[in-house]
Motif scaffolding. Structure first.
Motif, PDB file in Angstrom:
ATOM      1  N   ALA A  23       0.832  -1.201   0.000  1.00  0.00           N
ATOM      2  CA  ALA A  23       0.000   0.000   0.000  1.00  0.00           C
ATOM      3  C   ALA A  23       0.868   1.252   0.000  1.00  0.00           C
ATOM      4  CB  ALA A  23      -0.930  -0.003   1.207  1.00  0.00           C
ATOM      5  N   CYS A  28      -0.534   5.049  -0.938  1.00  0.00           N
ATOM      6  CA  CYS A  28      -1.527   5.334   0.103  1.00  0.00           C
ATOM      7  C   CYS A  28      -0.868   6.158   1.194  1.00  0.00           C
ATOM      8  CB  CYS A  28      -2.075   4.041   0.695  1.00  0.00           C
ATOM      9  SG  CYS A  28      -3.032   3.086  -0.461  1.00  0.00           S
ATOM     10  N   GLN A  32      -7.802   6.262   5.380  1.00  0.00           N
ATOM     11  CA  GLN A  32      -8.932   6.024   4.487  1.00  0.00           C
ATOM     12  C   GLN A  32      -8.471   5.383   3.175  1.00  0.00           C
ATOM     13  OE1 GLN A  32      -8.486   9.043   6.016  1.00  0.00           O
ATOM     14  NE2 GLN A  32     -10.101   8.795   7.559  1.00  0.00           N
ATOM     15  N   GLU A  33      -7.372   5.885   2.639  1.00  0.00           N
ATOM     16  CA  GLU A  33      -6.834   5.304   1.401  1.00  0.00           C
ATOM     17  C   GLU A  33      -6.368   3.869   1.640  1.00  0.00           C
ATOM     18  OE1 GLU A  33      -3.759   7.825  -0.023  1.00  0.00           O
ATOM     19  OE2 GLU A  33      -5.121   9.461  -0.542  1.00  0.00           O
ATOM     20  N   ALA A  35      -7.561   1.734   3.891  1.00  0.00           N
ATOM     21  CA  ALA A  35      -8.741   0.881   4.028  1.00  0.00           C
ATOM     22  C   ALA A  35      -9.336   0.586   2.658  1.00  0.00           C
ATOM     23  CB  ALA A  35      -9.764   1.555   4.932  1.00  0.00           C
ATOM     24  N   GLN A  36      -9.399   1.583   1.807  1.00  0.00           N
ATOM     25  CA  GLN A  36      -9.921   1.392   0.439  1.00  0.00           C
ATOM     26  C   GLN A  36      -9.023   0.442  -0.341  1.00  0.00           C
ATOM     27  OE1 GLN A  36     -12.742   2.518  -0.810  1.00  0.00           O
ATOM     28  NE2 GLN A  36     -12.355   1.645  -2.830  1.00  0.00           N
ATOM     29  N   TRP A  37      -7.707   0.599  -0.197  1.00  0.00           N
ATOM     30  CA  TRP A  37      -6.742  -0.248  -0.910  1.00  0.00           C
ATOM     31  C   TRP A  37      -6.855  -1.696  -0.455  1.00  0.00           C
ATOM     32  CZ3 TRP A  37      -2.494  -3.359  -0.294  1.00  0.00           C
ATOM     33  CH2 TRP A  37      -1.708  -3.565  -1.426  1.00  0.00           C
ATOM     34  N   ARG A  38      -7.050  -1.906   0.870  1.00  0.00           N
ATOM     35  CA  ARG A  38      -7.172  -3.267   1.406  1.00  0.00           C
ATOM     36  C   ARG A  38      -8.411  -3.976   0.884  1.00  0.00           C
ATOM     37  NH1 ARG A  38      -5.634  -3.079   7.794  1.00  0.00           N
ATOM     38  NH2 ARG A  38      -3.388  -2.814   7.542  1.00  0.00           N
ATOM     39  N   THR A  39      -9.496  -3.235   0.660  1.00  0.00           N
ATOM     40  CA  THR A  39     -10.712  -3.877   0.143  1.00  0.00           C
ATOM     41  C   THR A  39     -10.519  -4.341  -1.301  1.00  0.00           C
ATOM     42  OG1 THR A  39     -11.633  -1.751  -0.543  1.00  0.00           O
ATOM     43  CG2 THR A  39     -12.257  -2.568   1.639  1.00  0.00           C
ATOM     44  N   GLN A  40      -9.647  -3.665  -2.035  1.00  0.00           N
ATOM     45  CA  GLN A  40      -9.424  -4.015  -3.434  1.00  0.00           C
ATOM     46  C   GLN A  40      -8.336  -5.071  -3.621  1.00  0.00           C
ATOM     47  OE1 GLN A  40      -8.485  -0.234  -5.086  1.00  0.00           O
ATOM     48  NE2 GLN A  40     -10.596   0.534  -4.986  1.00  0.00           N
ATOM     49  N   ASN A  41      -7.427  -5.193  -2.662  1.00  0.00           N
ATOM     50  CA  ASN A  41      -6.293  -6.122  -2.781  1.00  0.00           C
ATOM     51  C   ASN A  41      -6.334  -7.135  -1.648  1.00  0.00           C
ATOM     52  OD1 ASN A  41      -4.740  -4.799  -5.024  1.00  0.00           O
ATOM     53  ND2 ASN A  41      -4.922  -3.103  -3.585  1.00  0.00           N
TER      54      ASN A  41
END
Length: 89
Positions: A23, A28, A32-33, A35-41
Motif C-alpha cells: 500500500a 496510500c 482512508q486510502e 482501508a480502500q486499498w485493502r478492500t481491493q487487494n
C-alpha cells in the motif's frame, strides 16, 4: 481463568506486513486510502517451511537402552565378603 494461547495464523489470514508495504509503494498516505486499498487487494499469508537444518538424531532417541558415560566396575560380592568366603580360601 487459565491461559489459552492464540491460534497460529494460517493461510486464510492476511499478511498485514506485506499489505502495508504494498500500500505504501502504491501511494496510500492516510488511513482512508489504506482501508480502500485493502478492500481491493487481497494478500494471504504464505505457509513457511521448516527454518534451518533438521535436528540431529542422538543415539538415545533411536536405541532406548543406550546409556551415556563410562561403564562402572562390577559390584563387590557382599555375600562373599560377609560370609568370610575369601578368608576360608
Amino acid at each position: 481463568a487459565s491461559h489459552v494461547p492464540r491460534r497460529k495464523p494460517g493461510p486464510e489470514c492476511q499478511d498485514f506486513r506485506k499489505l502495508n508495504r504494498l500500500a505504501a509503494v502504491s501511494g496510500c498516505t492516510n488511513a482512508q486510502e489504506l482501508a480502500q486499498w485493502r478492500t481491493q487487494n487481497d494478500v494471504r499469508l504464505i505457509a513457511k517451511g521448516p527454518a534451518g537444518c533438521l535436528p540431529k538424531v542422538i543415539p538415545s532417541d533411536v536405541i532406548p537402552s543406550f546409556a551415556y558415560g563410562r561403564k562402572s566396575r562390577p559390584s563387590t560380592p557382599i555375600a562373599a565378603v560377609v560370609g568370610n568366603q575369601y578368608g576360608t580360601e
